[in-house]
Design an enzyme around this catalytic site. Structure first.
Site, PDB file in Angstrom:
ATOM      1  CG  ASP A 110      -1.735  -7.941   0.858  1.00 41.74           C
ATOM      2  OD1 ASP A 110      -2.285  -8.504  -0.199  1.00 41.74           O
ATOM      3  OD2 ASP A 110      -2.079  -6.919   1.535  1.00 41.74           O
ATOM      4  CE1 TYR A 112      -2.733   0.831  -0.909  1.00 43.35           C
ATOM      5  CE2 TYR A 112      -0.738   2.039  -1.820  1.00 43.35           C
ATOM      6  CZ  TYR A 112      -2.074   2.005  -1.232  1.00 43.35           C
ATOM      7  OH  TYR A 112      -2.723   3.305  -0.856  1.00 43.35           O
ATOM      8  CG  HIS A 117      -7.359   0.353  -1.783  1.00 44.68           C
ATOM      9  ND1 HIS A 117      -8.319   0.376  -0.571  1.00 44.68           N
ATOM     10  CD2 HIS A 117      -6.462  -0.028  -1.472  1.00 44.68           C
ATOM     11  CE1 HIS A 117      -7.744  -0.075   0.331  1.00 44.68           C
ATOM     12  NE2 HIS A 117      -6.377  -0.323   0.138  1.00 44.68           N
ATOM     13  NE  ARG A 126      -0.120  10.305   0.235  1.00 45.01           N
ATOM     14  CZ  ARG A 126      -0.526   9.055  -0.040  1.00 45.01           C
ATOM     15  NH1 ARG A 126      -0.635   8.106   1.533  1.00 45.01           N
ATOM     16  NH2 ARG A 126      -0.852   8.581  -1.014  1.00 45.01           N
ATOM     17  CD  GLU A 183      -6.388  -4.295   3.070  1.00 47.18           C
ATOM     18  OE1 GLU A 183      -5.539  -5.058   2.681  1.00 47.18           O
ATOM     19  OE2 GLU A 183      -5.945  -3.158   3.672  1.00 47.18           O
ATOM     20  CD  GLU A 185      -5.661  -8.045  -0.199  1.00 48.75           C
ATOM     21  OE1 GLU A 185      -4.720  -8.802  -0.789  1.00 48.75           O
ATOM     22  OE2 GLU A 185      -5.611  -7.406   0.722  1.00 48.75           O
ATOM     23  CG  ASP A 217      -4.131  -8.672   4.627  1.00 46.71           C
ATOM     24  OD1 ASP A 217      -3.878  -9.273   5.083  1.00 46.71           O
ATOM     25  OD2 ASP A 217      -3.669  -7.425   4.036  1.00 46.71           O
ATOM     26  NE  ARG A 221      -7.941  -0.459   7.025  1.00 51.44           N
ATOM     27  CZ  ARG A 221      -7.519  -1.090   5.653  1.00 51.44           C
ATOM     28  NH1 ARG A 221      -6.162  -0.867   5.580  1.00 51.44           N
ATOM     29  NH2 ARG A 221      -8.208  -1.501   4.770  1.00 51.44           N
ATOM     30  CD  GLN A 224      -2.435  -0.351   7.424  1.00 47.39           C
ATOM     31  OE1 GLN A 224      -3.517  -0.821   7.411  1.00 47.39           O
ATOM     32  NE2 GLN A 224      -2.025  -0.438   6.023  1.00 47.39           N
ATOM     33  CE1 TYR A 228       2.054   4.672   5.895  1.00 47.88           C
ATOM     34  CE2 TYR A 228       1.069   5.359   7.997  1.00 47.88           C
ATOM     35  CZ  TYR A 228       1.560   5.824   6.669  1.00 47.88           C
ATOM     36  OH  TYR A 228       1.267   6.904   6.037  1.00 47.88           O
ATOM     37  CE  LYS A 237      -2.706  -4.054   5.868  1.00 48.35           C
ATOM     38  NZ  LYS A 237      -4.031  -4.157   4.797  1.00 48.35           N
ATOM     39  CB  THR A 241      -4.292 -13.127   5.825  1.00 48.07           C
ATOM     40  OG1 THR A 241      -3.165 -12.113   6.172  1.00 48.07           O
ATOM     41  CG2 THR A 241      -4.442 -13.248   4.428  1.00 48.07           C
ATOM     42  CB  THR A 330      -7.897  -3.254  -0.828  1.00 48.52           C
ATOM     43  OG1 THR A 330      -7.374  -3.660   0.442  1.00 48.52           O
ATOM     44  CG2 THR A 330      -9.469  -3.178  -0.653  1.00 48.52           C
ATOM     45  CD  GLU A 344     -11.082   1.564  -0.592  1.00 44.07           C
ATOM     46  OE1 GLU A 344     -11.056   2.125  -1.776  1.00 44.07           O
ATOM     47  OE2 GLU A 344     -10.969   0.420  -0.354  1.00 44.07           O
TER      48      GLU A 344
END
Length: 397
Positions: A110, A112, A117, A126, A183, A185, A217, A221, A224, A228, A237, A241, A330, A344
């Site tokens: 998968d 990114y 996104h 961040r 997600e 996709e 997917d 969260r 994750q 992660y 994850k 899927t 995503t 989001e």
């Protein structure tokens, strides 16, 4: 044109002809092709036992020449009335079939690849740093997922359990995910394998990739976020899927090919697609929650194309296997109603999404049903359908 009486506006006309695996009551799974609201039984019409295996893998491994030859035959059979008497007895109403996982998934990767996104998540998590990590514009970032939990549309989404830790908590706790997400996709199915140790260049994309499907997917969260660092997604994850049951051949998407967005840093030669045939795709996705349209992510804006993803995935010499699946990551656009995930759409849970029934969502609740659909320009001038992928959330077990 076709001798079939197709429903108005069908996305499954003769310029699509997607492949899937179906069964009817009392029969074994076998390969079919969607045409209108019917399924053509390929084993019955061709007599080729590869279409009776319950998977597309045996046919896909034959390679692009075989793919092209069968597509030519199918087009002739379904558009030339001289073949009607032979073909018509092997058409089954789609309302009478059960769809199965179309491929035996060998590996699952998968990516990114949506800049919108990635920037949205960067701004959320961040806020005092640049939204994109330093490597993001130089290579397609991805993670290796769990092939065994890739399942066909309609498979229940059992809420996963695991460790989670909020920033305000001193230690992690264990329990059902409280931030279950989607997600939206697009997935790419590898048909022809490659040799271990030999990279697959950009120009060989069509020789290896058989077709395209929709992917959800599902993502926990909270699991994750805790797990992660430093190695990336794992249990948040790998629980499920979901993929759509129909795999649209690349040839059906010829009219959907578009240039990707302009890149703002020089790319290394193996990723530089300047002057090559474009592999951006004008695919319009719709996300529905409980039947309500909540987002319309545009795939055409994806920063990294599937050809670049495949080239990067193999540049170290990793070999491809028939049935490999790699997904875009995503899909999100620039506008608020084009975001392909609830994290989001609700901006990390701070801005609940209002639904027509008066309720709201930040993340998924038990009983929620999510459906992704998508269309693209077809070679016949209309739009073709990528089908749908649906899942209903069930309580943790």
């Amino acid at each position: 044109m076709t001798w079939l009486d197709l429903p108005d506006g069908t996305g499954f006309g003769p310029d699509n002809l997607p492949y899937g695996v179906f069964s009817t009551r009392g029969t074994s799974p076998r390969t079919g092709v969607a045409i209108g609201d019917l399924v053509l039984d390929l084993h019955a019409v061709t007599g080729d036992d590869v279409h009776a295996t319950g998977s597309l893998n045996g046919f896909m491994v034959r390679g692009p020449e075989a793919w092209q030859a069968l597509r030519r035959d199918l087009t002739t059979w379904l558009t030339d009335a001289a073949h009607q008497a032979r073909v018509q007895p092997h058409l089954v109403p789609r309302s009478e079939v059960t769809m199965h996982l179309p491929v035996l998934v060998a590996d699952y990767v998968d990516f990114y690849s949506s800049r919108h996104h990635a920037e949205n998540l960067g701004r959320m998590f961040r806020p005092d740093s640049e939204p994109l990590t330093p490597n993001w514009r130089h290579l397609p970032i991805g993670y290796h997922g769990r092939a065994g939990t890739v399942q066909v549309s309609g498979t229940p989404v059992v809420r996963p359990c695991g460790q989670r830790k909020a920033p305000t908590e001193e230690a992690p706790t264990f329990g059902p995910s409280q931030r279950l997400d989607i997600e939206a996709e697009v997935g790419f199915v590898v048909g022809a394998p490659s040799e271990l140790g030999t990279p697959v260049p950009l120009g060989a994309f069509e020789r290896h990739v058989f077709g395209v499907c929709l992917v959800n997917d599902w993502s926990a969260r909270d699991l994750q976020a805790w797990e992660y660092v430093p190695l990336g997604p794992f249990l948040g994850k790998s629980f499920l899927t979901s993929v759509s049951p129909w795999v649209v051949p690349l040839a059906a998407l010829e009219a959907a090919r578009v240039q990707p967005p302009a890149r703002d840093v020089p790319l290394l030669p193996y990723l530089d697609d300047t002057g090559t045939g474009p592999w951006g795709l004008d695919i319009a996705i719709e996300v529905r929650l409980g039947g309500q349209l909540v987002s319309c992510p545009p795939f055409a804006g994806m920063y990294w194309t599937p050809a670049q993803q495949l080239a990067h995935m193999t540049v170290n010499g990793a070999g491809l296997r028939t049935g490999d699946l790699f997904a875009s990551g995503t899909v999100s656009g620039a506008e608020a109603d084009q975001r392909g995930s609830l994290v989001e759409l609700s901006w990390g849970g701070q801005e609940p999404l209002s639904l027509a029934d008066g309720t709201s969502r930040t993340f998924l609740e038990d009983g929620d049903v999510v459906t992704l659909t998508a269309t693209a320009p077809g070679t016949g001038g209309g739009r073709i359908s990528l089908g749908e992928v649906t899942g209903r959330v069930e309580p943790a077990r």
